[in-house]
Scaffold this motif. Structure first.
Motif, mmCIF file in Angstrom:
data_model
loop_
_atom_site.group_PDB
_atom_site.id
_atom_site.type_symbol
_atom_site.label_atom_id
_atom_site.label_comp_id
_atom_site.label_asym_id
_atom_site.label_seq_id
_atom_site.Cartn_x
_atom_site.Cartn_y
_atom_site.Cartn_z
ATOM 1 N N LEU A 281 0.817 -1.213 0.000
ATOM 2 C CA LEU A 281 0.000 0.000 0.000
ATOM 3 C C LEU A 281 0.851 1.263 0.000
ATOM 4 C CD1 LEU A 281 -2.891 -1.101 2.383
ATOM 5 C CD2 LEU A 281 -2.993 -0.805 -0.111
ATOM 6 N N GLU A 282 1.973 1.225 0.708
ATOM 7 C CA GLU A 282 2.879 2.379 0.690
ATOM 8 C C GLU A 282 3.436 2.587 -0.714
ATOM 9 O OE1 GLU A 282 7.062 3.979 2.654
ATOM 10 O OE2 GLU A 282 6.261 2.057 3.299
ATOM 11 N N LYS A 283 3.903 1.509 -1.331
ATOM 12 C CA LYS A 283 4.450 1.584 -2.686
ATOM 13 C C LYS A 283 3.364 1.981 -3.688
ATOM 14 C CE LYS A 283 7.333 1.171 -6.041
ATOM 15 N NZ LYS A 283 7.957 2.442 -6.407
ATOM 16 N N TRP A 284 2.155 1.465 -3.495
ATOM 17 C CA TRP A 284 1.042 1.769 -4.406
ATOM 18 C C TRP A 284 0.735 3.260 -4.390
ATOM 19 C CZ3 TRP A 284 -0.643 -0.845 -8.292
ATOM 20 C CH2 TRP A 284 -1.871 -0.531 -8.885
ATOM 21 N N PRO B 222 10.954 14.239 -17.829
ATOM 22 C CA PRO B 222 10.031 13.490 -16.971
ATOM 23 C C PRO B 222 10.129 13.952 -15.512
ATOM 24 C CG PRO B 222 11.410 11.989 -18.249
ATOM 25 C CD PRO B 222 11.959 13.374 -18.423
ATOM 26 N N PRO B 223 9.062 13.749 -14.757
ATOM 27 C CA PRO B 223 9.107 14.085 -13.332
ATOM 28 C C PRO B 223 10.169 13.263 -12.610
ATOM 29 C CG PRO B 223 6.879 13.529 -14.015
ATOM 30 C CD PRO B 223 7.775 13.217 -15.154
ATOM 31 N N ARG B 224 10.614 13.791 -11.498
ATOM 32 C CA ARG B 224 11.583 13.087 -10.666
ATOM 33 C C ARG B 224 10.952 11.801 -10.140
ATOM 34 N NH1 ARG B 224 13.352 14.383 -4.933
ATOM 35 N NH2 ARG B 224 15.284 13.224 -4.774
ATOM 36 N N TYR B 225 11.742 10.742 -10.087
ATOM 37 C CA TYR B 225 11.270 9.435 -9.643
ATOM 38 C C TYR B 225 10.709 9.499 -8.227
ATOM 39 C CZ TYR B 225 11.323 4.546 -8.225
ATOM 40 O OH TYR B 225 10.964 3.317 -7.747
ATOM 41 N N VAL B 226 9.585 8.833 -8.022
ATOM 42 C CA VAL B 226 8.993 8.688 -6.692
ATOM 43 C C VAL B 226 9.096 7.210 -6.347
ATOM 44 C CG1 VAL B 226 6.896 8.919 -5.317
ATOM 45 C CG2 VAL B 226 7.382 10.584 -7.125
ATOM 46 N N GLY B 227 9.972 6.892 -5.415
ATOM 47 C CA GLY B 227 10.210 5.491 -5.060
ATOM 48 C C GLY B 227 9.383 5.040 -3.885
ATOM 49 N N TRP B 228 10.038 4.364 -2.996
ATOM 50 C CA TRP B 228 9.366 3.749 -1.860
ATOM 51 C C TRP B 228 8.719 4.786 -1.013
ATOM 52 C CZ3 TRP B 228 8.812 -1.126 -2.640
ATOM 53 C CH2 TRP B 228 9.742 -1.794 -3.433
#
Length: 170
Positions: free
Chosen positions: A28-31, A164-170
């Motif tokens: 859920l956090e990753k989602w 592209p937008p900056r990566y959004v990880g964990w």
């Protein structure tokens, strides 16, 4: 008062850590982060380029997003609800804003379905077109499919000279 605040901090920290230490909590956090990232990517492409496709055999930018939405609806309805899945056909003339709203609503719908699924239910095996799979494997497929198409969308954006937008990880 200091003791109360310290106790509150410890309890809150433990609850947060407990959520992150479960499979469902980690998903859920990753989602949520996956939603944020894909929405930013979808927002970064100008509406006049939503029908862009790098080659004739590729889906359009909009088509990729609608495909992701359809897959999320199929997997979450079929394997994490009691509802019967009915494949939707999306109007090809949907505006960028309509696609964004549908994308966000679908991510939220999946989140709610997974949130209401018990941790133990993730080990239940279901019939899938590729053979028996656990619901945990279906969760992994949900995220993997989004990641796959998000990567394609990043290429589309780059091909149009958009950062592209900056990566959004964990």
């Amino acid at each position: 008062m200091r003791l109360f605040l310290t106790a509150l901090l410890i309890v809150t920290t433990n609850l947060i850590m407990a959520q992150q230490s479960t499979v469902k909590g980690a998903f859920l956090e990753k989602w949520s982060n996956s939603k944020e990232y894909l929405v930013e990517i979808a927002q970064s492409m100008p509406e006049e380029l939503y029908n862009y496709r790098p080659t004739e055999r590729e889906m359009t930018f909009k088509g990729q997003l609608l495909h992701v939405i359809g897959n999320m609806k199929w997997l979450s309805t079929s394997y994490f609800s009691n509802e019967k899945f009915e494949r939707e056909t999306y109007d090809p003339n949907l505006s960028k804003q309509q696609v964004l709203e549908l994308l966000e609503a679908t991510f939220d719908e999946v989140y709610q379905r997974i949130e209401s699924t018990s941790e133990s239910e993730l080990s239940v095996e279901v019939d899938f077109f590729a053979g028996k799979k656990s619901k945990l494997q279906i969760l992994n497929l949900l995220q993997d499919h989004v990641t796959h198409h998000r990567g394609q969308l990043i290429v589309y954006i780059n091909m149009k000279g958009i950062k592209p937008p900056r990566y959004v990880g964990w």
